[in-house]
Motif scaffolding. Structure first.
Motif, PDB file in Angstrom:
ATOM      1  N   ALA A  82       1.007  -1.179   0.085  1.00 51.24           N
ATOM      2  CA  ALA A  82       0.009  -0.037   0.138  1.00 51.24           C
ATOM      3  C   ALA A  82       0.877   1.436  -0.126  1.00 51.24           C
ATOM      4  CB  ALA A  82      -0.949  -0.189   1.378  1.00 51.24           C
ATOM      5  N   ALA A  83       0.314   2.256  -0.789  1.00 54.33           N
ATOM      6  CA  ALA A  83       1.012   3.666  -0.619  1.00 54.33           C
ATOM      7  C   ALA A  83       0.852   4.113   0.564  1.00 54.33           C
ATOM      8  CB  ALA A  83       0.466   4.588  -1.823  1.00 54.33           C
ATOM      9  N   GLY A  84       1.589   5.226   1.109  1.00 53.27           N
ATOM     10  CA  GLY A  84       1.709   5.729   2.486  1.00 53.27           C
ATOM     11  C   GLY A  84       2.782   5.218   3.258  1.00 53.27           C
ATOM     12  N   GLY A  85       3.353   4.029   2.851  1.00 54.81           N
ATOM     13  CA  GLY A  85       4.885   3.455   3.546  1.00 54.81           C
ATOM     14  C   GLY A  85       4.429   3.454   5.151  1.00 54.81           C
ATOM     15  N   GLN A  86       5.076   4.160   5.964  1.00 56.75           N
ATOM     16  CA  GLN A  86       4.943   4.369   7.307  1.00 56.75           C
ATOM     17  C   GLN A  86       3.512   4.331   7.958  1.00 56.75           C
ATOM     18  OE1 GLN A  86       7.494   5.508   5.751  1.00 56.75           O
ATOM     19  NE2 GLN A  86       9.321   4.446   6.311  1.00 56.75           N
ATOM     20  N   TYR A  87       2.764   5.403   7.212  1.00 53.42           N
ATOM     21  CA  TYR A  87       1.700   5.558   7.684  1.00 53.42           C
ATOM     22  C   TYR A  87       0.640   4.251   7.593  1.00 53.42           C
ATOM     23  CZ  TYR A  87      -3.352   6.597   6.408  1.00 53.42           C
ATOM     24  OH  TYR A  87      -4.681   6.557   6.499  1.00 53.42           O
ATOM     25  N   SER A  88       0.780   3.763   6.433  1.00 55.56           N
ATOM     26  CA  SER A  88       0.060   2.396   6.250  1.00 55.56           C
ATOM     27  C   SER A  88       0.359   1.272   7.427  1.00 55.56           C
ATOM     28  CB  SER A  88       0.230   1.844   4.886  1.00 55.56           C
ATOM     29  OG  SER A  88      -0.239   2.898   3.945  1.00 55.56           O
ATOM     30  N   GLN A  89       1.798   1.119   7.698  1.00 53.33           N
ATOM     31  CA  GLN A  89       2.181   0.496   8.294  1.00 53.33           C
ATOM     32  C   GLN A  89       1.617   0.539   9.926  1.00 53.33           C
ATOM     33  OE1 GLN A  89       6.488   0.374   8.795  1.00 53.33           O
ATOM     34  NE2 GLN A  89       6.665   0.382   6.528  1.00 53.33           N
ATOM     35  N   ALA A  90       1.607   2.077  10.355  1.00 52.39           N
ATOM     36  CA  ALA A  90       0.986   2.351  11.565  1.00 52.39           C
ATOM     37  C   ALA A  90      -0.413   1.972  11.763  1.00 52.39           C
ATOM     38  CB  ALA A  90       1.323   3.918  11.848  1.00 52.39           C
ATOM     39  N   LYS A  91      -1.016   2.510  10.508  1.00 51.10           N
ATOM     40  CA  LYS A  91      -2.503   2.023  10.472  1.00 51.10           C
ATOM     41  C   LYS A  91      -2.996   0.659  11.026  1.00 51.10           C
ATOM     42  CE  LYS A  91      -4.642   1.665   6.613  1.00 51.10           C
ATOM     43  NZ  LYS A  91      -4.851   2.041   5.410  1.00 51.10           N
ATOM     44  N   HIS A  92      -2.211  -0.269  10.110  1.00 52.43           N
ATOM     45  CA  HIS A  92      -2.449  -1.695  10.343  1.00 52.43           C
ATOM     46  C   HIS A  92      -2.047  -2.296  11.564  1.00 52.43           C
ATOM     47  CE1 HIS A  92      -4.174  -2.873   6.558  1.00 52.43           C
ATOM     48  NE2 HIS A  92      -3.462  -1.864   5.945  1.00 52.43           N
ATOM     49  N   PHE A 317      -2.170  11.322  -0.252  1.00 52.69           N
ATOM     50  CA  PHE A 317      -3.144  10.505  -0.946  1.00 52.69           C
ATOM     51  C   PHE A 317      -3.740   9.302  -0.320  1.00 52.69           C
ATOM     52  CE2 PHE A 317      -3.193   6.297  -3.324  1.00 52.69           C
ATOM     53  CZ  PHE A 317      -4.399   6.659  -4.104  1.00 52.69           C
ATOM     54  N   SER A 318      -2.690   8.564   0.647  1.00 51.68           N
ATOM     55  CA  SER A 318      -3.292   7.546   1.217  1.00 51.68           C
ATOM     56  C   SER A 318      -4.221   8.054   2.471  1.00 51.68           C
ATOM     57  CB  SER A 318      -2.128   6.760   1.850  1.00 51.68           C
ATOM     58  OG  SER A 318      -1.409   6.055   0.984  1.00 51.68           O
ATOM     59  N   MET A 319      -3.633   8.973   3.047  1.00 56.86           N
ATOM     60  CA  MET A 319      -4.736   9.687   4.110  1.00 56.86           C
ATOM     61  C   MET A 319      -6.132  10.131   3.714  1.00 56.86           C
ATOM     62  SD  MET A 319      -1.491  11.747   6.211  1.00 56.86           S
ATOM     63  CE  MET A 319      -2.532  12.131   7.666  1.00 56.86           C
ATOM     64  N   GLY A 320      -5.889  10.685   2.598  1.00 54.33           N
ATOM     65  CA  GLY A 320      -7.506  10.927   1.728  1.00 54.33           C
ATOM     66  C   GLY A 320      -8.198   9.794   1.729  1.00 54.33           C
ATOM     67  N   ARG A 321      -7.550   8.834   1.070  1.00 55.12           N
ATOM     68  CA  ARG A 321      -8.316   7.524   0.812  1.00 55.12           C
ATOM     69  C   ARG A 321      -9.082   6.781   1.868  1.00 55.12           C
ATOM     70  NH1 ARG A 321      -5.199   3.126  -2.781  1.00 55.12           N
ATOM     71  NH2 ARG A 321      -3.912   3.168  -0.759  1.00 55.12           N
ATOM     72  N   ASP A 322      -8.422   6.761   2.829  1.00 53.82           N
ATOM     73  CA  ASP A 322      -8.875   6.621   4.234  1.00 53.82           C
ATOM     74  C   ASP A 322      -9.797   7.292   5.093  1.00 53.82           C
ATOM     75  OD1 ASP A 322      -7.437   4.068   3.744  1.00 53.82           O
ATOM     76  OD2 ASP A 322      -5.688   4.834   4.690  1.00 53.82           O
ATOM     77  N   ARG A 323     -10.177   8.634   4.552  1.00 50.56           N
ATOM     78  CA  ARG A 323     -10.790   9.719   5.187  1.00 50.56           C
ATOM     79  C   ARG A 323     -10.015  10.095   6.388  1.00 50.56           C
ATOM     80  NH1 ARG A 323     -16.262   9.378   2.979  1.00 50.56           N
ATOM     81  NH2 ARG A 323     -16.500   7.585   1.871  1.00 50.56           N
ATOM     82  N   TYR A 324      -8.651  10.060   6.810  1.00 54.33           N
ATOM     83  CA  TYR A 324      -7.950  10.780   7.557  1.00 54.33           C
ATOM     84  C   TYR A 324      -8.163  12.270   7.189  1.00 54.33           C
ATOM     85  CZ  TYR A 324      -6.516   6.539   9.787  1.00 54.33           C
ATOM     86  OH  TYR A 324      -6.584   5.241  10.619  1.00 54.33           O
ATOM     87  N   LEU A 325      -7.881  12.451   6.062  1.00 49.92           N
ATOM     88  CA  LEU A 325      -8.022  13.875   5.724  1.00 49.92           C
ATOM     89  C   LEU A 325      -9.215  13.827   4.484  1.00 49.92           C
ATOM     90  CD1 LEU A 325      -4.450  14.529   4.584  1.00 49.92           C
ATOM     91  CD2 LEU A 325      -5.682  15.578   6.329  1.00 49.92           C
ATOM     92  N   PRO A 326      -9.674  14.873   3.851  1.00 51.94           N
ATOM     93  CA  PRO A 326     -11.033  14.745   2.948  1.00 51.94           C
ATOM     94  C   PRO A 326     -10.704  13.794   1.816  1.00 51.94           C
ATOM     95  CG  PRO A 326     -10.424  17.178   3.522  1.00 51.94           C
ATOM     96  CD  PRO A 326      -9.425  16.349   4.158  1.00 51.94           C
ATOM     97  N   LYS A 327     -11.715  13.007   1.603  1.00 54.75           N
ATOM     98  CA  LYS A 327     -11.548  11.866   0.869  1.00 54.75           C
ATOM     99  C   LYS A 327     -11.102  12.289  -0.608  1.00 54.75           C
ATOM    100  CE  LYS A 327     -13.826   7.610  -0.670  1.00 54.75           C
ATOM    101  NZ  LYS A 327     -12.229   6.629  -0.696  1.00 54.75           N
ATOM    102  N   TRP A 328     -11.583  13.446  -1.203  1.00 55.77           N
ATOM    103  CA  TRP A 328     -11.216  14.159  -2.280  1.00 55.77           C
ATOM    104  C   TRP A 328      -9.659  14.010  -2.814  1.00 55.77           C
ATOM    105  CZ3 TRP A 328      -8.448  18.386  -4.172  1.00 55.77           C
ATOM    106  CH2 TRP A 328      -8.997  19.082  -5.325  1.00 55.77           C
TER     107      TRP A 328
END
Lengths: 466, 63
Positions: A82-92, A317-328
């Motif tokens: 998944a894009a987002g690197g360490q962000y995606s790691q932390a989320k999971h 982009f990854s934060m937007g896709r997960d709605r952590y930021l506006p999904k737009w």
């Protein structure tokens, strides 16, 4: 062209995704490309703090820190496509608040670095103009053009972006060898003065600790390889291979850079220079080598800005896709298959930081954001091994000697915080306040928009104990 | 006027052109495609794995 056609054909399907076209060479180009500018400037302030000897001690200790980062990242990311690197790691692995913070660290670390790189391009043009007798050249058009051109390249597709990065990064890396051969680095005291290398510690061991903050420049950004996870053809193979070879490249480049510049230029001058490699080439007095180092510095800054645009946009982009930021912000371009809204949104942000002209402040914010991200990694690694033990999930790479790399990384992060506090205590406190305020905003005002089930789409087994 | 100043003006013009191109394509893309489609990407969605699954299913059907 073929990639564009493929992208357009895929765009006609119901679901759209980022394009899987990258190989290990692109991953190497992304990681080393972001970092190599640190071998051309910035690292030398560690010489100002600790002297030449103190700088190489700090260089190797920070090298150990980043080797731990590369090993831990390689293992975890080889399972996270998944894009987002360490962000995606932390989320999971940890949870939403940690993920939001890590996402912010990434975006700020890379966007600030992008602005700093563009400032370097502007400053370099001013320096070149001065060498040709033109005083008071305005650096702003060069800063803006660098960001606009690279944003355009990133917008048009990841394959071409990282292929260009591979070429210019390789040229910048080879330029260090050109300096080595021109200075006859293998022959003691011909040009490289051995006495300049083994200086006394001017500020004692505290100076060596203080040098840790700037020794980060030798390697800052290698962890950015993880952002390519969704676009590599084989995440389990390419990411560990690209990251680890990138780390080896940087250890060689960092040591050579220190050896050559500290041997060619007295440490008292080198410690305050803004373009140390260029100055080392000028000290050698060879016009061809001076030109090569000018090109090396320019290409390394451009490669770094290029990689940081790529990485900051993927994290946003990854934060937007997960709605952590506006999904737009989670939109993908149907033709170029890039996170085009995130790329475009971060352009004015980078330009506005670039226009401040405050290179040292911008760099410090970038380094501190990166450091916060590294501190999260040991915690992440312990939880990952506990919740998904070896054998429970397919790993492309398993790092050896766990838990020693995680413990070493955490200890070295603590030492580097102390080093940062010595030089930039006020900025450290200001930045911590900013991230705490952002966390409160996320908890009370943003998390309600996150759809908890939707953010976990990967085919992972349940964690142990759940 | 020297070559560096001319280069500076060229950079302003080039930047304006690139930003204009980006903005035009951005608005064109937003208007041409459905928002749901543009936002349809998912993490870990692997086209290569999907293709392999579909090839495996085809092979099974042929048997």
């Amino acid at each position: 062209m073929e990639n564009e056609k493929e992208a357009e054909a895929k765009g006609k399907e119901d679901r759209i995704s980022l394009l899987k076209v990258l190989g290990p060479a692109h991953v190497w180009a992304l990681g080393v490309g972001i970092v190599l500018v640190g071998e051309y400037m910035g690292y030398n302030f560690s010489i100002g703090k600790g002297g030449a000897l103190g700088s190489i001690i700090a260089c190797w200790f920070i090298g150990l820190l980043y080797t731990c980062v590369a090993m831990i990242d390689s293992e975890v990311t080889s399972t996270v496509a998944a894009a987002g690197g360490q962000y995606s790691q932390a989320k999971h692995i940890i949870g939403p608040l940690m993920a939001f913070n890590v996402g912010l660290y990434l975006v700020f670390a890379y966007t600030m670095l992008e602005a700093a790189d563009a400032l370097v391009v502007g400053d370099l043009m001013v320096e070149a103009a001065r060498d040709f007798g033109v005083a008071n050249l305005d650096p702003k058009p060069f800063v803006v053009f660098t960001i606009a051109l690279l944003a355009w390249l990133n917008y048009r597709g990841v394959f071409m972006t990282l292929t260009v990065n591979f070429i210019i990064t390789a040229i910048a890396f080879i330029a260090i060898f050109v300096l080595f051969f021109a200075a006859r680095g293998w022959a003691p005291d011909v040009s490289v003065h051995q006495a300049g290398l083994l200086t006394k510690l001017p500020y004692g061991w505290l100076g060596v600790i203080a040098a840790f903050q700037f020794a980060i420049w030798y390697y800052l950004g290698i962890e950015g390889t993880c952002q390519a996870a969704e676009e590599v053809r084989s995440v389990a193979r390419s990411l560990p291979l690209g990251t680890m070879t990138g780390m080896m490249t940087l250890l060689i480049a960092a040591t050579m850079t220190w050896y050559l510049t500290a041997g060619l230029v007295p440490w008292e001058y080198l410690g305050v220079s803004f373009i140390p490699q260029y100055d080392a080439a000028r000290a050698l007095g060879n016009p061809f080598v001076t030109m090569v180092m000018f090109i090396g510095t320019l290409f390394s800054a451009v490669a770094s800005a290029n990689g940081t645009i790529n990485d900051a946009a993927r994290a946003w982009f990854s934060m937007g896709r997960d709605r952590y930021l506006p999904k737009w912000f989670g939109a993908v371009h149907p033709r170029y298959r890039t996170p085009y809204r995130s790329i475009l949104f971060l352009v004015p942000v980078a330009i506005s930081f670039g226009f401040t002209g405050l290179l040292d402040q911008v760099i410090t914010f970038s380094i501190l954001s990166g450091l916060l991200g590294y501190t999260f990694m040991p915690i992440n690694m312990f939880k990952f091994r506990r919740q998904w033990p070896l054998g429970s999930i397919r790993r492309g790479y398993v790092h050896p000697f766990h838990p020693f790399p995680a413990v070493t990384l955490f200890a070295l992060c603590c030492v580097t915080y102390f080093a940062t506090y010595l030089g930039y205590g006020a900025q450290l406190l200001a930045m911590m306040t900013f991230y705490i305020a952002a966390s409160i905003w996320f908890h009370f005002f943003r998390y309600k928009y996150v759809r908890r089930g939707d953010q976990f789409q990967m085919n992972w087994p349940r964690p142990k104990g759940y | 006027m020297n070559i560096f100043n001319l280069l500076g003006y060229a950079c302003w013009v080039g930047s304006a052109f690139l930003v204009l191109w980006l903005l035009v394509d951005f608005f064109k893309t937003n208007s041409q495609f459905e928002e749901d489609f543009l936002l349809s990407s998912r993490e870990g969605h692997d086209e290569i794995t999907d293709q392999e699954k579909s090839f495996a299913a085809d092979r099974e059907n042929k048997k």
